[in-house]
Scaffold this motif. Structure first.
Motif, short mmCIF file in Angstrom:
data_model
loop_
_atom_site.label_atom_id
_atom_site.label_comp_id
_atom_site.label_asym_id
_atom_site.label_seq_id
_atom_site.Cartn_x
_atom_site.Cartn_y
_atom_site.Cartn_z
N LYS A 214 0.84 -1.20 0.00
CA LYS A 214 0.00 0.00 0.00
C LYS A 214 0.88 1.25 0.00
O LYS A 214 2.00 1.23 0.51
N ALA A 215 0.36 2.33 -0.56
CA ALA A 215 1.10 3.59 -0.60
C ALA A 215 0.21 4.73 -0.11
O ALA A 215 -0.97 4.81 -0.47
N THR A 216 0.77 5.58 0.71
CA THR A 216 0.06 6.77 1.20
C THR A 216 0.95 7.99 1.01
O THR A 216 2.18 7.89 1.02
N THR A 217 0.32 9.15 0.81
CA THR A 217 1.07 10.40 0.72
C THR A 217 0.61 11.34 1.82
O THR A 217 -0.55 11.31 2.24
N LYS A 218 1.54 12.16 2.29
CA LYS A 218 1.21 13.15 3.31
C LYS A 218 2.14 14.36 3.17
O LYS A 218 3.24 14.25 2.65
N ARG A 219 1.65 15.51 3.63
CA ARG A 219 2.46 16.72 3.61
C ARG A 219 3.22 16.84 4.93
O ARG A 219 2.73 16.42 5.97
N TYR A 220 4.41 17.44 4.87
CA TYR A 220 5.18 17.65 6.08
C TYR A 220 5.48 19.13 6.33
O TYR A 220 6.10 19.47 7.34
N TRP A 221 5.02 20.01 5.41
CA TRP A 221 5.28 21.45 5.56
C TRP A 221 4.24 22.21 4.76
O TRP A 221 3.77 21.74 3.73
N ASN A 222 3.87 23.39 5.24
CA ASN A 222 2.98 24.29 4.50
C ASN A 222 3.48 25.72 4.63
O ASN A 222 4.13 26.07 5.63
N ILE A 223 3.17 26.55 3.66
CA ILE A 223 3.42 27.98 3.80
C ILE A 223 2.64 28.45 5.02
O ILE A 223 1.46 28.14 5.15
N PRO A 224 3.28 29.17 5.94
CA PRO A 224 2.59 29.56 7.19
C PRO A 224 1.54 30.64 6.96
O PRO A 224 1.72 31.80 7.29
#
Length: 624
Positions: A214-224
């Motif tokens: 299985k594969a999942t994606t996630k974000r680790y940073w965003n423009i504040p």
């Protein structure tokens, strides 16, 4: 800097093939001509094409931990690798080189998937945890380095460029009509799409974790975006220079000589000055002398080089280089219509004969409101916010109509039409190549079947909804950083430079600068009608006055002229029967009308025709 590639077969009993990974790395040798390595274990394969910059002798890839059960490959640079290396050593890890790649498996041992939050730089990387049968793909926070992947129930494959993925026979090469609608709308394809249905681009600031099939994606940073932008240091000029100089200094990490692209404009000039200050040595600078440029532009660059006392090379790019245009376009893995790709490629080609690494001033316009479109947005808001709105619109319409009679400039027409649109579409209108109705005319109806509900603006609107609470200007800046910057500017720089084995570093797009810019009030970016206000004010103590007053110059080809003159043959090729047979998805009656009106100088359809030409060259090359 490197090209990376690899794959995972989800059937644990399957065996990875050396032939498959070798075919992938073969297509990426231009990205890393110094070394080519493969690593295969059971159902996993990793490939690396290395451009040796940090620890050229000891930095081979993949890099491993002590037990050799975690491997990493990296495209890009980790600027704080020395600091992390010292921290890892204090934890008992044994590092065998000074390579930035080698810190990755050890850092993963300490922090797990959160290791990426610790690293600063531009990167696309893959980490293989052999015991857990797990692959982690990561792309840097702003999307400076590309990473594409293919995923189905049997296979995960990834690479720095699409062409490496296309060497795998099982990957379906069916065209992605939605992506092509993106392309003809904006001149580029929006992340995460690619021109192929089966291949995706990993978004910036994202991890893809593949484990247990299985594969999942996630974000680790965003423009504040939650920052209010109200805080201001009274000594903002000193603060800005201090922050930018710190970032520039970190970008000088290298065991080979570096240079800088110097246009003579504000952005490259301030990077050059800070580069000289941080390195305490002589700067190597490169300027493109383009045959169509005003010679004052070259003079400004050479005067700045004299001011810097740099080792300066002016790269002469003459009209004879026009002959290379089709071959340069054919290098692209996807249709891409930003004509500044051509001069960027040509100067990278010349610079790469002298150096492996250069710094560039790209990215300041998106962070600090350098484009005229932000002024146009402000002008529109002034009119719509006035109690005299209807009268002002009438006067403005009359003025612009008169202006068009005296000067044929597509920007005047765009401003006139844009004022009639809502705020988001007024901002986007400056970059639209074909609008929705024109897209319908460009393609035959069968090709667009089942695409009635698709809008290329839907992804843009998603970004806009996240950002609009930060105010009009900031919302448009953040929107451009998330779309235009990633999918046009950074893609152009990576493709043009790495095609020539040249690494380009972009201090203005370092996440520390992006976060700082996001924290600033809008009037330090666009003050009145002065864009990049904080940069201009801060640079007064560093740069000659002439550089500060120099108007912003673009790097785009003079398409209207070229397509009627030196490239007229390319324009006329659109009317040939051969093209009509090969590309039945296009409405050639409509295209022939554009060609006729452009050549007769009735209208300027240069960008439309260029977009069609780039698509055809790409499609014919990739169907071979």
């Amino acid at each position: 800097m490197c090209g990376i590639s690899g794959f995972q077969l989800f059937d644990n009993s399957a065996k990875a093939s050396i032939e498959t990974i070798s075919a992938m790395t073969k297509t990426l040798r231009h990205r890393g001509p110094d070394d080519e390595q493969h690593f295969i274990t059971e159902n996993f394969a990793l490939g690396s094409n290395r451009l040796a910059i940090i620890d050229p002798a000891g930095g081979k890839q993949p890099a491993f931990n002590e037990q050799k059960n975690i491997a990493a490959i990296l495209n890009g640079e980790i600027y704080n690798c020395r600091e992390i290396g010292r921290w890892l050593t204090s934890k008992g890890h044994i590092l065998k080189s000074n390579s930035d790649t080698e810190i990755l498996p050890h850092l993963y041992e300490e922090l797990g998937e959160k290791f990426v939050e610790k690293i600063e730089g531009m990167f696309a990387l893959a980490l293989l945890d052999i015991e857990r049968k797990r692959i982690i793909l990561v792309r840097d926070r702003l999307g400076i380095k590309p990473l594409y992947y293919y995923l189905d129930n049997e296979l995960l494959a990834f690479a720095s460029e699409i062409k490496a993925l296309l060497t795998i026979p099982s990957i379906n090469k069916e065209l992605n009509v939605k992506a092509l609608i993106d392309y003809f709308t904006f001149g580029y394809i929006l992340t995460p799409q690619s021109p192929y249905k089966s291949i995706l681009s990993l978004p910036p600031a994202s991890l893809l974790i593949a484990e247990n099939g299985k594969a999942t994606t996630k974000r680790y940073w965003n423009i504040p975006v939650d920052e209010k932008g109200k805080y201001i240091n009274k000594n903002f000029k000193e603060e800005f220079i201090e922050k930018l100089e710190s970032v520039v200094e970190s970008h000088l990490l290298s065991d080979v000589p570096l240079g800088v692209f110097l246009s003579g404009g504000l952005d490259s000039s301030i990077i050059s000055v800070l580069m000289k200050r941080a390195s305490k040595g002589t700067v190597n600078s490169f300027t493109a002398n383009l045959w169509y440029q005003n010679k004052e532009d070259i003079k400004s660059a050479e005067e700045m080089a004299y001011f810097l006392e740099s080792n300066h090379i002016t790269v002469n790019i003459g009209s004879s280089d026009v002959e290379k245009i089709v071959s340069i376009i054919s290098l692209l893995d996807e249709p891409f219509a930003d004509s500044s790709f051509i001069p960027t490629f040509l100067i990278s080609e010349k610079a790469s004969k002298n150096l492996k690494v250069v710094l560039s001033g790209d990215g300041s316009d998106e962070n600090f409101a350098g484009y005229p479109s932000y002024v146009a947005d402000k002008y529109r808001d002034f009119i719509y916010g006035s109690p005299l709105k209807s009268g002002l619109l009438s006067i403005n319409n009359l003025f612009l109509s008169l202006a068009k009679k005296f000067k044929k400039d597509s920007r005047i027409e765009r401003l006139q039409k844009g004022l009639k649109l809502d705020e988001l579409y007024a901002h986007l209108y400056w970059r639209i190549v074909f609008d929705k109705e024109e897209i319908k005319q460009l393609f035959v109806s069968d090709f667009l079947e089942n695409q009635e509900d698709y809008s290329p603006f839907s992804k843009v609107e998603e970004h806009y909804e996240k950002f609009k609470k930060r105010g009009r200007l900031n919302s448009m800046l953040f929107l451009d950083i998330s779309t235009w910057l990633v999918d046009d500017i950074l893609k152009k720089v990576d493709l043009a430079s790495m095609a020539n084995s040249l690494e380009v570093r972009v201090p203005f797009i370092d996440h520390r600068i992006v976060e700082y810019a996001a924290s600033l009030p809008e009037n330090l970016k666009l003050n009145g009608i002065t864009g990049k206000f904080i940069i201009k004010e801060s640079a007064k103590e560093l740069l000659p006055e002439k550089i500060l007053k120099r108007r912003k110059k673009g790097f785009h080809l003079p398409l209207a002229h070229l397509l009627r003159n030196e490239l007229e043959g390319l324009t006329l090729s659109l009317t040939g029967s051969e093209k009509k047979i090969k590309h039945r998805e296009l409405n050639w009656n409509y295209i022939n009308g554009l060609v006729k009106k452009h050549l007769q100088k009735n209208n300027d359809y240069a960008q439309k025709l260029w977009t069609i030409i780039c698509y055809i060259v790409w499609k014919e090359k990739n169907e071979q």
